[in-house]
Design a protein around this motif. Structure first.
Motif, PDB file in Angstrom:
ATOM      1  N   ALA A  86      -1.698 -36.556 -35.709  1.00  0.00           N
ATOM      2  CA  ALA A  86      -1.684 -35.966 -34.361  1.00  0.00           C
ATOM      3  C   ALA A  86      -2.476 -34.668 -34.340  1.00  0.00           C
ATOM      4  CB  ALA A  86      -0.243 -35.704 -33.921  1.00  0.00           C
ATOM      5  N   TYR A  87      -3.254 -34.515 -33.289  1.00  0.00           N
ATOM      6  CA  TYR A  87      -4.078 -33.331 -33.120  1.00  0.00           C
ATOM      7  C   TYR A  87      -3.695 -32.643 -31.816  1.00  0.00           C
ATOM      8  CZ  TYR A  87      -6.860 -35.778 -36.621  1.00  0.00           C
ATOM      9  OH  TYR A  87      -7.268 -36.442 -37.750  1.00  0.00           O
ATOM     10  N   ASP A  88      -3.146 -31.439 -31.938  1.00  0.00           N
ATOM     11  CA  ASP A  88      -2.859 -30.642 -30.756  1.00  0.00           C
ATOM     12  C   ASP A  88      -4.067 -29.770 -30.469  1.00  0.00           C
ATOM     13  OD1 ASP A  88      -0.294 -31.622 -30.261  1.00  0.00           O
ATOM     14  OD2 ASP A  88       0.593 -30.259 -31.727  1.00  0.00           O
ATOM     15  N   ASN A  89      -4.528 -29.842 -29.234  1.00  0.00           N
ATOM     16  CA  ASN A  89      -5.736 -29.131 -28.830  1.00  0.00           C
ATOM     17  C   ASN A  89      -5.462 -28.188 -27.675  1.00  0.00           C
ATOM     18  OD1 ASN A  89      -6.923 -31.014 -30.623  1.00  0.00           O
ATOM     19  ND2 ASN A  89      -8.795 -31.047 -29.426  1.00  0.00           N
ATOM     20  N   MET A  90      -6.303 -27.178 -27.556  1.00  0.00           N
ATOM     21  CA  MET A  90      -6.272 -26.269 -26.409  1.00  0.00           C
ATOM     22  C   MET A  90      -7.251 -26.760 -25.359  1.00  0.00           C
ATOM     23  SD  MET A  90      -6.402 -22.605 -28.463  1.00  0.00           S
ATOM     24  CE  MET A  90      -7.684 -23.155 -29.605  1.00  0.00           C
ATOM     25  N   PHE A  91      -6.846 -26.656 -24.088  1.00  0.00           N
ATOM     26  CA  PHE A  91      -7.758 -27.000 -23.013  1.00  0.00           C
ATOM     27  C   PHE A  91      -7.516 -26.092 -21.820  1.00  0.00           C
ATOM     28  CE2 PHE A  91      -4.043 -29.468 -21.843  1.00  0.00           C
ATOM     29  CZ  PHE A  91      -4.022 -29.453 -20.460  1.00  0.00           C
ATOM     30  N   ILE A  92      -8.484 -26.083 -20.918  1.00  0.00           N
ATOM     31  CA  ILE A  92      -8.406 -25.281 -19.701  1.00  0.00           C
ATOM     32  C   ILE A  92      -8.215 -26.233 -18.519  1.00  0.00           C
ATOM     33  CG2 ILE A  92      -9.573 -23.577 -18.241  1.00  0.00           C
ATOM     34  CD1 ILE A  92     -11.316 -22.892 -20.695  1.00  0.00           C
ATOM     35  N   PRO A  93      -7.056 -26.186 -17.854  1.00  0.00           N
ATOM     36  CA  PRO A  93      -6.823 -27.080 -16.717  1.00  0.00           C
ATOM     37  C   PRO A  93      -7.845 -26.866 -15.598  1.00  0.00           C
ATOM     38  CG  PRO A  93      -4.763 -26.104 -17.449  1.00  0.00           C
ATOM     39  CD  PRO A  93      -5.863 -25.386 -18.171  1.00  0.00           C
ATOM     40  N   ALA A  94      -8.053 -27.906 -14.817  1.00  0.00           N
ATOM     41  CA  ALA A  94      -9.028 -27.834 -13.734  1.00  0.00           C
ATOM     42  C   ALA A  94      -8.700 -26.744 -12.725  1.00  0.00           C
ATOM     43  CB  ALA A  94      -9.125 -29.189 -13.038  1.00  0.00           C
TER      44      ALA A  94
END
Length: 348
Positions: free
Chosen positions: A254-262
């Motif tokens: 499993a890879y937990d990633n950071m993202f920026i919501p729309a």
């Protein structure tokens, strides 16, 4: 002070801050509990002259529900399959790679994954797999290694097991125990896994919990737990009676990633935060605090090398290259049916 106490105190302190995100220097971050070193938060605030509103979240599914309410977060940490879904639904905005330059510090093992092959939308945060953590004075290691996930059908474990209260992870166990893919699209296979889990629940009556299992296992409250490898690593370092095993039936990577919501209101600062977290000293702080595997290649080398924090601790780096291990994918059958089916399992 235990990890649990530290996390609770951090949550209380951060909860006193206003819940808003302004373009003038306030950043809303949502992450799992016990999944960061608070020094990273405070140092970022000091260096950039901003304030972070930090929110804890339990599962990818509950995170998704929060996003659907329209609440704005600037940076979110969640699992691979959920980012896959959010990208498909156009709920993620691209990172600014002129700001997020620390992607070049990352291990090849965590870059260019199937859901974001060019790392345009997300950056690795930590990675892990699901394992069995158990008390070697109560359970024979040979038995665990021979039986794999099917050890959870052993009546001798009744009342002595923690399971993580997560639909995808719980059904992964049932599917892998039966020899099926954890990404099955067959409802028949899913229902076989449901029957297996009902039998398990009726046999051992496990406690379905979340982060409380971390200190629970470290303090010897149960004999066995299905745990994320970072939590199992921490528990086994605190309690020398504990061993960690990734069943040969297969498990997840499993890879937990950071993202920026729309709908993020401060994407400029969000990109700065993502880049800051990826940098060596901050990635080092986070992995040492959480015991989850860093995505930073040099950090991995240093913490597993001579004198490193995790030298000789095999569970720190997830098993890779094993044919029965898989990465979760966004799957409509499992997405829609496993939450309700898990509720029914727990009622049996």
């Amino acid at each position: 002070m235990t990890k649990k106490m530290t996390a609770v105190l951090l949550l209380i302190c951060l909860a006193l801050l206003p819940v808003c995100s302004l373009a003038d220097g306030t950043l809303n971050v949502m992450n799992y509990g016990e999944y960061i070193d608070e020094k990273v938060i405070y140092d970022f605030e000091k260096e950039f002259g901003v304030r972070i509103n930090y929110t804890f979240n339990d599962t990818p599914e509950s995170m998704y529900t929060k996003l659907q309410t329209g609440v704005s977060y600037d940076v979110v940490v969640t699992s691979d399959y959920m980012i896959d879904r959010l990208i498909k639904e156009n709920n993620v905005q691209k990172m600014d790679k002129s700001v997020v330059t620390n992607l070049d510090q990352l291990s090849d093992s965590v870059k260019n994954l199937y859901f974001d092959p060019d790392n345009d939308y997300s950056a690795p945060y930590l990675w892990q797999n699901v394992v069995l953590c158990y008390d070697t004075t109560k359970i024979d290691p040979t038995k665990v290694e021979e039986k794999g996930w099917s050890i959870l059908l052993d009546p001798e474990l009744e009342g002595h097991v923690f399971l993580y209260d997560s639909p995808r992870d719980i059904f992964m166990i049932g599917l892998k125990a039966l020899g099926y893919s954890m990404n099955t699209e067959s409802r028949d296979e899913l229902m076989e896994a449901y029957d297996w889990l009902v039998k398990m629940n009726q046999t051992i009556h496990p406690s379905f919990v979340t982060d409380e299992m971390i200190d629970g296992m470290a303090q010897g409250e149960k004999w066995m737990a299905m745990m994320y490898s970072g939590d199992a690593t921490y528990a086994s370092m605190e309690n020398e009676k504990l061993a960690v095993w990734a069943p040969l039936d297969g498990t997840n990577i499993a890879y937990d990633n950071m993202f920026i919501p729309a709908n993020a209101t401060n994407p400029e600062l969000a990109n700065q935060f993502i880049n800051y977290v990826l940098d060596y000293p901050n990635s080092m702080l986070i992995t040492v605090e959480t015991c989850y595997t860093s995505p930073n290649e040099k950090v991995i080398e240093d913490v597993t090398g001579p004198g490193g924090e995790f030298e000789g601790i095999e569970s720190y780096v997830p098993r890779t290259g094993y044919e029965k291990d898989e990465i979760y994918t966004d799957n409509e059958l499992l997405r829609t049916e496993t939450p309700e089916l898990l509720v029914k399992v727990k009622l049996q």
